[in-house]
Design a protein around this motif. Sequence first.
Motif, PDB file in Angstrom:
ATOM      1  N   ASP A   1      -0.139  -4.312   6.072  1.00  0.00           N
ATOM      2  CA  ASP A   1      -0.894  -3.888   7.386  1.00  0.00           C
ATOM      3  C   ASP A   1      -2.236  -4.314   7.500  1.00  0.00           C
TER       4      ASP A   1
ATOM      5  N   HIS B   1       1.288   4.064   2.279  1.00  0.00           N
ATOM      6  CA  HIS B   1       1.851   4.688   3.317  1.00  0.00           C
ATOM      7  C   HIS B   1       3.382   4.651   3.526  1.00  0.00           C
TER       8      HIS B   1
ATOM      9  N   HIS C   1       0.875  -1.142  -0.039  1.00  0.00           N
ATOM     10  CA  HIS C   1       0.047   0.023   0.137  1.00  0.00           C
ATOM     11  C   HIS C   1       1.079   1.244  -0.036  1.00  0.00           C
TER      12      HIS C   1
ATOM     13  N   HIS D   1      -7.523  -1.548   5.533  1.00  0.00           N
ATOM     14  CA  HIS D   1      -6.492  -0.672   6.217  1.00  0.00           C
ATOM     15  C   HIS D   1      -6.256   0.688   5.607  1.00  0.00           C
TER      16      HIS D   1
ATOM     17  N   HIS E   1       6.102   1.946   4.082  1.00  0.00           N
ATOM     18  CA  HIS E   1       5.983   1.124   3.040  1.00  0.00           C
ATOM     19  C   HIS E   1       6.320   1.398   1.556  1.00  0.00           C
TER      20      HIS E   1
HETATM   21 ZN   LIG Z   1      -0.025   1.205   6.520  1.00  0.00          ZN
END
Ligand SMILES: [Zn+2]
Length: 243
Positions: A174, A69, A67, A153, A72
């Motif tokens: 996550d 974020h 994803h 998430h 990451h």
């Molecule tokens: Zn995350």
Amino acid sequence: MRLTDHVELVASGAAGFDLTDPLDCHVYLVRGERGWALVDAGAGASAATIAAAVPDGPGERHLLLTHGHADHAGGAAALAELLPGLDVRAAEPARAWIAAGAESMLSVDRGRAAGVYPAGYAFPPCPSVRPVADGERIDLGGVVLHAIATPGHADGHVCYLLDAPEGRALFSGDCVFAGGRISLQNLHDSRVPEYARSVARLAGLEIDALLPGHHEISLARARRHLTAARDVFARGLLPESTT
Ligand SMILES: [Zn+2]
């Protein structure tokens, strides 16, 4: 850190094993006969360390993001620069946000305000990121990864299921952590009904290892973590949330 015959942990931050920069998620390297894949990129400061850990020479080279974020995906741009030919993948809409460095959609602004990221942290855009689709196979030769769309998430969250001779492992990002914990956050794209559906889908998988984005790693009998989270959702409750 070697985890299985085909998987190594090459970065991990403060919500993990302190191998690399504190902001990093777990970054995994999967080796096949004709190429390799990194799962997630870390926040960026450890890009040179991660790039030094991948095999030299010809062969397919993938970076599979779970994803957008920053812990990451913030390192994707630096890895794409350090590793020529790197095939960077993420699912829509996160792919577009990563490509553009859309900090508000990636919740980087919220993370900075909360002190999760330092005041000077900026998310580097990674224009080369391409979409990955639900169900897509990435065959590395002898081991195969399958993308599984798992929103909840964050929008565009994907897990990757690894089929290897030694067993099946789920890179859960996550979405699900050891003990059946989840990560539900007060962010624009954290969504409970989607989360419950994603976890129910994952709990139908027979897996041996759970390789999440943070915290403990489970190398055997790992389906129990998925069913524990599913069962709490099924009672109309929320599993324990972590960061
Ligand atoms: Zn995350």
